[in-house]
Motif scaffolding. Structure first.
Motif, PDB file in Angstrom:
ATOM      1  N   ARG A  72      -8.630 -12.497  -2.919  1.00 25.30           N
ATOM      2  CA  ARG A  72      -9.963 -12.955  -2.531  1.00 25.30           C
ATOM      3  C   ARG A  72      -9.839 -14.330  -1.898  1.00 25.30           C
TER       4      ARG A  72
ATOM      5  N   ASP B  50       1.227   3.231  -1.334  1.00 28.44           N
ATOM      6  CA  ASP B  50      -0.218   3.018  -1.216  1.00 28.44           C
ATOM      7  C   ASP B  50      -0.779   3.827  -0.043  1.00 28.44           C
TER       8      ASP B  50
ATOM      9  N   VAL C 203     -12.533   6.482  -6.881  1.00 27.74           N
ATOM     10  CA  VAL C 203     -13.326   7.397  -7.711  1.00 27.74           C
ATOM     11  C   VAL C 203     -14.645   6.708  -8.051  1.00 27.74           C
TER      12      VAL C 203
ATOM     13  N   ARG D 112      -8.489   6.879  -0.718  1.00 22.87           N
ATOM     14  CA  ARG D 112      -9.904   7.128  -0.980  1.00 22.87           C
ATOM     15  C   ARG D 112     -10.515   8.226  -0.100  1.00 22.87           C
TER      16      ARG D 112
HETATM   17  P1  C2E Z   1      -6.012  -1.231  -0.992  1.00 22.74           P
HETATM   18  O1  C2E Z   1      -4.715  -1.773  -1.485  1.00 22.74           O
HETATM   19  O2  C2E Z   1      -6.064   0.200  -0.617  1.00 22.74           O
HETATM   20  O3  C2E Z   1      -7.067  -1.598  -2.129  1.00 22.74           O
HETATM   21  C1  C2E Z   1      -8.154  -0.763  -2.481  1.00 22.74           C
HETATM   22  C2  C2E Z   1      -9.432  -1.261  -1.859  1.00 22.74           C
HETATM   23  O4  C2E Z   1     -10.476  -0.318  -2.169  1.00 22.74           O
HETATM   24  C3  C2E Z   1      -9.913  -2.599  -2.411  1.00 22.74           C
HETATM   25  O5  C2E Z   1     -10.574  -3.269  -1.352  1.00 22.74           O
HETATM   26  C4  C2E Z   1     -10.917  -2.170  -3.471  1.00 22.74           C
HETATM   27  O6  C2E Z   1     -11.883  -3.167  -3.768  1.00 22.74           O
HETATM   28  C5  C2E Z   1     -11.549  -0.983  -2.813  1.00 22.74           C
HETATM   29  N1  C2E Z   1     -12.107  -0.030  -3.782  1.00 22.74           N
HETATM   30  C6  C2E Z   1     -11.713   0.171  -5.059  1.00 22.74           C
HETATM   31  N2  C2E Z   1     -12.437   1.147  -5.648  1.00 22.74           N
HETATM   32  C7  C2E Z   1     -13.319   1.592  -4.729  1.00 22.74           C
HETATM   33  C8  C2E Z   1     -14.354   2.604  -4.747  1.00 22.74           C
HETATM   34  O7  C2E Z   1     -14.592   3.279  -5.735  1.00 22.74           O
HETATM   35  N3  C2E Z   1     -15.042   2.763  -3.583  1.00 22.74           N
HETATM   36  C9  C2E Z   1     -14.813   2.028  -2.479  1.00 22.74           C
HETATM   37  N4  C2E Z   1     -15.555   2.242  -1.386  1.00 22.74           N
HETATM   38  N5  C2E Z   1     -13.829   1.051  -2.422  1.00 22.74           N
HETATM   39  C10 C2E Z   1     -13.109   0.848  -3.541  1.00 22.74           C
HETATM   40  P2  C2E Z   1     -10.302  -4.825  -1.035  1.00 22.74           P
HETATM   41  O8  C2E Z   1     -10.128  -5.593  -2.298  1.00 22.74           O
HETATM   42  O9  C2E Z   1     -11.364  -5.246  -0.072  1.00 22.74           O
HETATM   43  O10 C2E Z   1      -8.890  -4.815  -0.306  1.00 22.74           O
HETATM   44  C11 C2E Z   1      -8.739  -4.198   0.940  1.00 22.74           C
HETATM   45  C12 C2E Z   1      -7.282  -4.104   1.333  1.00 22.74           C
HETATM   46  O11 C2E Z   1      -6.722  -5.399   1.566  1.00 22.74           O
HETATM   47  C13 C2E Z   1      -6.397  -3.480   0.270  1.00 22.74           C
HETATM   48  O12 C2E Z   1      -6.517  -2.066   0.292  1.00 22.74           O
HETATM   49  C14 C2E Z   1      -5.032  -3.957   0.722  1.00 22.74           C
HETATM   50  O13 C2E Z   1      -4.539  -3.150   1.765  1.00 22.74           O
HETATM   51  C15 C2E Z   1      -5.344  -5.330   1.257  1.00 22.74           C
HETATM   52  N6  C2E Z   1      -4.998  -6.340   0.237  1.00 22.74           N
HETATM   53  C16 C2E Z   1      -5.729  -6.802  -0.803  1.00 22.74           C
HETATM   54  N7  C2E Z   1      -5.046  -7.724  -1.515  1.00 22.74           N
HETATM   55  C17 C2E Z   1      -3.830  -7.854  -0.903  1.00 22.74           C
HETATM   56  C18 C2E Z   1      -2.656  -8.669  -1.146  1.00 22.74           C
HETATM   57  O14 C2E Z   1      -2.549  -9.446  -2.118  1.00 22.74           O
HETATM   58  N8  C2E Z   1      -1.606  -8.535  -0.269  1.00 22.74           N
HETATM   59  C19 C2E Z   1      -1.661  -7.667   0.786  1.00 22.74           C
HETATM   60  N9  C2E Z   1      -0.602  -7.581   1.604  1.00 22.74           N
HETATM   61  N10 C2E Z   1      -2.737  -6.892   1.036  1.00 22.74           N
HETATM   62  C20 C2E Z   1      -3.806  -6.975   0.207  1.00 22.74           C
END
Ligand code: C2E
Ligand code: CA
Ligand code: CA
Ligand code: CA
Length: 283
Positions: free
Chosen positions: A62, A181, A242, A205
């Motif tokens: 974040r 992933d 989910v 997802r």
């Molecule tokens: P990701 O690794 O596929 O993470 C899952 C994303 O889906 C997260 O979005 C999470 O908040 C969201 N999500 C979880 N459950 C649900 C659900 O039930 N419905 C929906 N619609 N969404 C859900 P977030 O936190 O916005 O992160 C987006 C992407 O950013 C992540 O996808 C990942 O690819 C990247 N990311 C996040 N943190 C890091 C990090 O520390 N390093 C790197 N390299 N990439 C990161």
């Protein structure tokens, strides 16, 4: 037609410039963000569908610039990748996740899973840095899962793929788990899975919503086939996104071991993870 064409070009140029500005603003902000302490991690539980217990938590970055609104990772991570800043940010995230997850592992035996970017993974010192961070935080190696994507493994040609696969295999041999992933969004065939050093498949997802949609029979057959094939290869599966009790039920009945999504919890700040672990709400 010519006028319209001209117009379109003008509009296009404008958009391009606006995007550039946006990009460079984000890049400038990101450059200061680490030193300014503007990053934090939110954690989302990965739930064991058979027991309702929390199996692990995924660390998600974040960014809240000083005095501004939080910027989503889907916006700033591509810029961090382009500028190379993702490497330092990624190491910060791994370090922070290991520090914060230590007590969760000690008290509740859960693992922490951390996303790794392609650039970070290709760092020559990747393996050593991961091991060094684990040692410094005295976190057992099996308490850490690294999340990589298929595209990262395939991006730069067979020699580099082989080098990275070797590094992941070595980390695995030391106890660190590897998760693939966004599975299902890439190109690789299921057969290819056998050759990759992974322990866990995270099914994207985009497979979850159709489980309870109009074409649910086909969607369920497909997901079930992936879960079963993974199990036969000794891999565990996490289904992402989910959102409903119905989806969770379908997944549980098809023998899917793990799930993650808003149904259980959105990503939450670390202090709320402590409360959640004490409450074990899905048991
Ligand atoms: P990701 O690794 O596929 O993470 C899952 C994303 O889906 C997260 O979005 C999470 O908040 C969201 N999500 C979880 N459950 C649900 C659900 O039930 N419905 C929906 N619609 N969404 C859900 P977030 O936190 O916005 O992160 C987006 C992407 O950013 C992540 O996808 C990942 O690819 C990247 N990311 C996040 N943190 C890091 C990090 O520390 N390093 C790197 N390299 N990439 C990161
Ligand atoms: Ca992930
Ligand atoms: Ca994912
Ligand atoms: Ca993703």
């Amino acid at each position: 037609a010519k006028a319209a064409g001209k117009n379109r070009v003008a509009v296009f140029d404008y958009t391009l410039r606006a995007e550039r500005l946006h990009h460079s603003e984000i890049a400038a902000g990101l450059r200061r963000a680490l030193a300014a302490g503007e990053f934090s991690l939110a954690y989302q539980p990965v739930v064991d569908l058979a027991t309702g217990g929390i199996h692990a938590v995924e660390a998600l970055l974040r960014w809240t610039p000083a005095g501004g609104r939080s910027i989503p990772p889907d916006v700033f991570i591509p810029v961090a990748e382009d500028t190379g800043l993702i490497v330092d940010i990624g190491w910060w995230a791994l370090e922070q996740a290991c520090a914060e997850a230590k007590r969760w592992h000690e008290r509740h035996g859960i693992a922490v899973t951390v996303n790794v970017s392609g650039r970070q993974l290709r760092e020559r010192t990747f393996r050593e840095t991961v091991m060094e961070i684990l040692t410094r935080h005295a976190l057992p190696r099996n308490a850490l899962t690294l999340e990589v994507t298929e595209s990262m493994l395939l991006a730069t040609g067979p020699a580099e793929t082989q080098r990275i696969v070797g590094i992941l295999a070595d980390l695995r041999a030391h106890g660190v788990r590897i998760a693939l992933d966004d599975f299902g969004t890439g190109y690789s065939s299921l057969a290819y899975l056998r050759t990759l050093p992974v322990d866990i498949l995270k099914i994207d997802r985009s497979f979850t919503t159709p489980l309870t949609g109009a074409d649910h029979r086909q969607a369920r057959a497909f997901t079930k086939a992936i879960v079963e094939l993974a199990a036969s290869l000794g891999l565990s599966t996490v289904v992402e996104g989910v959102e409903s009790v119905e989806q969770a039920g379908v997944l549980q009945r098809m023998g899917c071991p793990l799930a993650q999504g808003y149904l259980f919890s959105p990503p939450i700040p670390p202090r709320e993870v402590d409360d959640l672990l004490r409450a074990t709400p899905w048991r």
